[in-house]
Scaffold this active site. Structure first.
Site, mmCIF file in Angstrom:
data_model
loop_
_atom_site.group_PDB
_atom_site.id
_atom_site.type_symbol
_atom_site.label_atom_id
_atom_site.label_comp_id
_atom_site.label_asym_id
_atom_site.label_seq_id
_atom_site.Cartn_x
_atom_site.Cartn_y
_atom_site.Cartn_z
ATOM 1 N N ASP A 313 0.803 -1.224 0.000
ATOM 2 C CA ASP A 313 0.000 0.000 0.000
ATOM 3 C C ASP A 313 0.844 1.286 0.000
ATOM 4 O O ASP A 313 1.485 1.600 0.997
ATOM 5 C CB ASP A 313 -0.947 0.005 1.233
ATOM 6 N N LYS A 362 -8.249 -1.610 3.329
ATOM 7 C CA LYS A 362 -7.656 -0.282 3.517
ATOM 8 C C LYS A 362 -7.653 0.097 4.991
ATOM 9 O O LYS A 362 -6.685 0.673 5.496
ATOM 10 C CB LYS A 362 -8.476 0.709 2.695
ATOM 11 N N LYS A 403 -8.411 14.062 -3.569
ATOM 12 C CA LYS A 403 -8.811 13.431 -2.323
ATOM 13 C C LYS A 403 -8.731 14.404 -1.144
ATOM 14 O O LYS A 403 -7.822 15.220 -1.061
ATOM 15 C CB LYS A 403 -7.871 12.260 -2.078
ATOM 16 N N LYS A 480 2.578 2.070 3.279
ATOM 17 C CA LYS A 480 1.763 2.290 4.469
ATOM 18 C C LYS A 480 1.864 1.152 5.475
ATOM 19 O O LYS A 480 1.880 1.375 6.672
ATOM 20 C CB LYS A 480 0.303 2.387 4.013
#
Ligand code: NAD
Length: 524
Positions: A313, A362, A403, A480
């Site tokens: 990620d 996520k 975003k 991530k």
């Protein structure tokens, strides 16, 4: 896109009895200094400085590299491709704020520097571009290709993504139109049902099978041959998949996973099939999405084949801020007590994440990102104590790729006081992720050309040079939920991740870790 690698010219050389340059290699002898800690009989810590001498060997020949993206027709895929074309051709385009020129801002490798040392006379710092510390591939020289379940050519896909300025798109349109993603594997159960209408470019079969692995391997081979490449690196920037269940006998070991693929087991995801194909093909494979592509069997298979893998990620916006800010707060002695993170986005990633199972992947990847920092501060937190942490993501088509991330950090300060930090972070998601794709590919390739041996490791002499561990945790800065070799700690703190990347590369040319002591300015 038949780029020939530019000849690499070293910007500096190291003058030291421990560093030798040959035509083909840089060899360095490096003393790695750590501190070993034990507890004595009275319960007191005993810290003992420890030294290990390593030999590093760096292959100086910069190869011709192909970057194959899974999800080539998506927002990230089209944006990074157009970005490379724009940089390669040195494009300039008009915007309402005036002309803009191609750059690699947001890439640590291409956009940041590191301190080489102190200038002998002026005592001023000398910094060099990060890209120049080792003979790395230049992103302009990457040959781009890949797969997508959507068969749109990249010019149309770039329009669909709605990320880039029309004036830039116009200049790369012709080249982009000639690029059409290879058909991919599509197992509908793994991504949101709302993605079905774009799945028109698929290889026959809706569950894992050996034929799929073989097809992907031959795609890599063909791409390599057609473009006369020395190496291919593959990166998953396709939709977020749901988590795969870890089932004993199915995906827990390398052999079981291969057998499960052969048997067409439903719990093997497309991303895992890609990983397996790349491992068998010896192409480094990086996962830019949050799902558990690297089931235990996949990791074991990579180790068995000495193949490089990395994930998971991309760490682009909210989490990157988090892993810097929380590191700062906790290291400042401030007791962070809660983090509330809200996101809304309107691109196809957001649409896919509006489905519960994909959102869950996520949520998991976004949730554990402060653990190491909390655990390290035994003054602020009791064992097992944790700040509250919640993550919300909503699909809001109107904002497109722009975003929004809203974060509230709530902390306890001196004598029962409180500090609230509120962040509103707006950015084009794909313009943040694209430079990370470049960093991941360039660093992963570089790692295939670094070898080491230890003069004394556990007292024993190793004579053979070998590569780094299959799981490239050196990529953590860009990720991530960093995957690390089994049983080794995960580092999320951004500064530490950058330190590891910087200092490992420095060690390869026999330079000491970047030290911020600057005694030369303090002791005169
Ligand atoms: P996107 O939806 O625009 O692109 C994904 C592409 O993958 C689509 O074109 C889709 O058709 C394709 N695809 C889906 N399944 C496939 C398969 N099995 N094989 C080949 N292609 C397939 O999404 P995006 O904005 O480009 O993001 C890509 C991924 O990166 C997402 O999983 C996202 O969560 C992850 N990610 C993005 C960011 C960021 O953009 N800042 C940050 C972290 C993670």
């Amino acid at each position: 896109h038949q780029a020939t690698p530019s000849a690499h010219e070293d910007l500096f050389q190291v003058e030291s009895p421990n560093v030798v340059y040959t035509d083909s290699e840089i060899r360095s002898k490096y003393t790695y200094r750590t501190t070993s800690v034990t507890k004595n009989a009275s319960g007191k810590f005993v810290a003992t400085p420890k030294e290990t001498v390593y030999d590093f060997k760096v292959d100086r020949k910069v190869p011709k590299v192909g970057m194959m993206l899974v999800g080539l027709g998506g927002n990230n895929g089209t944006t990074v491709t157009a970005g490379i074309l724009a940089n390669r051709r040195g494009l300039v385009w008009e915007t309402r704020e005036g002309p803009r020129a191609a750059n690699y801002y947001g890439s640590v490798i291409m956009g940041s520097t590191m301190k080489l040392g102190t200038e002998a006379e002026t005592m001023k710092d000398v910094s060099i571009p990060f890209h120049d510390v080792l003979p790395m591939v230049h992103p302009n020289d990457l040959v781009v290709g890949g797969w997508d379940i959507s068969g749109m050519n990249l010019a149309e896909a770039m329009d669909r993504a709605a990320v880039l300025e029309p004036t830039l798109k116009a200049q790369v349109k012709k080249e982009m139109a000639q690029m059409v993603p290879l058909p991919s594997i599509y197992y509908p159960d793994f991504i949101a049902a709302n993605q079905e209408d774009r799945a028109g470019n698929v290889i026959e079969g809706s569950k894992a099978c050996t034929a799929h692995v073989e097809k992907l391997r031959s795609d890599i081979k063909d791409f390599k041959a057609k473009n006369a490449l020395d190496k291919v690196v593959v990166l998953w920037t396709a939709n977020t998949e749901r988590y795969a269940d870890i089932i004993p006998g199915i995906n827990d070991t390398a052999d079981n996973l291969l057998k499960a693929i052969e048997d067409g087991h439903e719990e093997v995801s497309p991303s895992t099939v890609f990983a397996v194909a790349c491992i068998l093909e010896g192409a480094p494979f990086i996962n830019g999405s949050p799902q558990n592509t690297f089931v235990p069997g996949a990791i074991q298979l990579a180790e068995r084949h000495n193949a490089f893998i990395g994930g998971d990620d991309f760490k682009s916006g909210q989490t990157k801020m988090k892993s810097a800010l929380v590191d700062f707060l906790i290291n400042a002695g401030i007791k962070l007590t809660s983090i509330a993170s809200y996101n809304h986005l309107g691109n196809n990633d957001g649409k896919n994440l509006s489905s519960q199972k994909q959102f869950r992947s996520k949520e998991i990847s976004k949730s554990n990102v402060v653990d190491d920092m909390v655990e390290a501060n035994t003054v602020l937190y009791k064992k097992g104590e944790h700040p509250d942490h919640t993550v919300v993501i909503k699909y809001m088509p109107a904002v497109g790729d722009n975003k929004r991330a809203l974060d509230e950090y709530y902390a306890e300060i001196f004598l029962g006081g409180h500090q609230t930090i509120s962040i509103f972070n707006v950015c084009e998601d794909s313009l943040l992720a694209s430079p990370l794709i470049i960093d991941l590919v360039v660093v992963a390739e570089m790692m295939t050309r670094i070898q080491w041996k230890a003069s004394s490791r556990n007292g024993a002499e190793t004579n053979e040079y070998r590569g780094f561990h299959s799981v490239l945790s050196i990529l953590s800065y860009m990720l991530k939920a960093p995957l690390t070799p089994p049983g080794t700690p995960v580092i999320n703190a951004l500064a530490k991740q950058r330190g590891a990347l910087t200092n490992i590369f420095r060690a390869c040319v026999g330079l000491e870790p970047e030290s911020d002591m600057t005694l030369e300015h303090k002791l005169f």
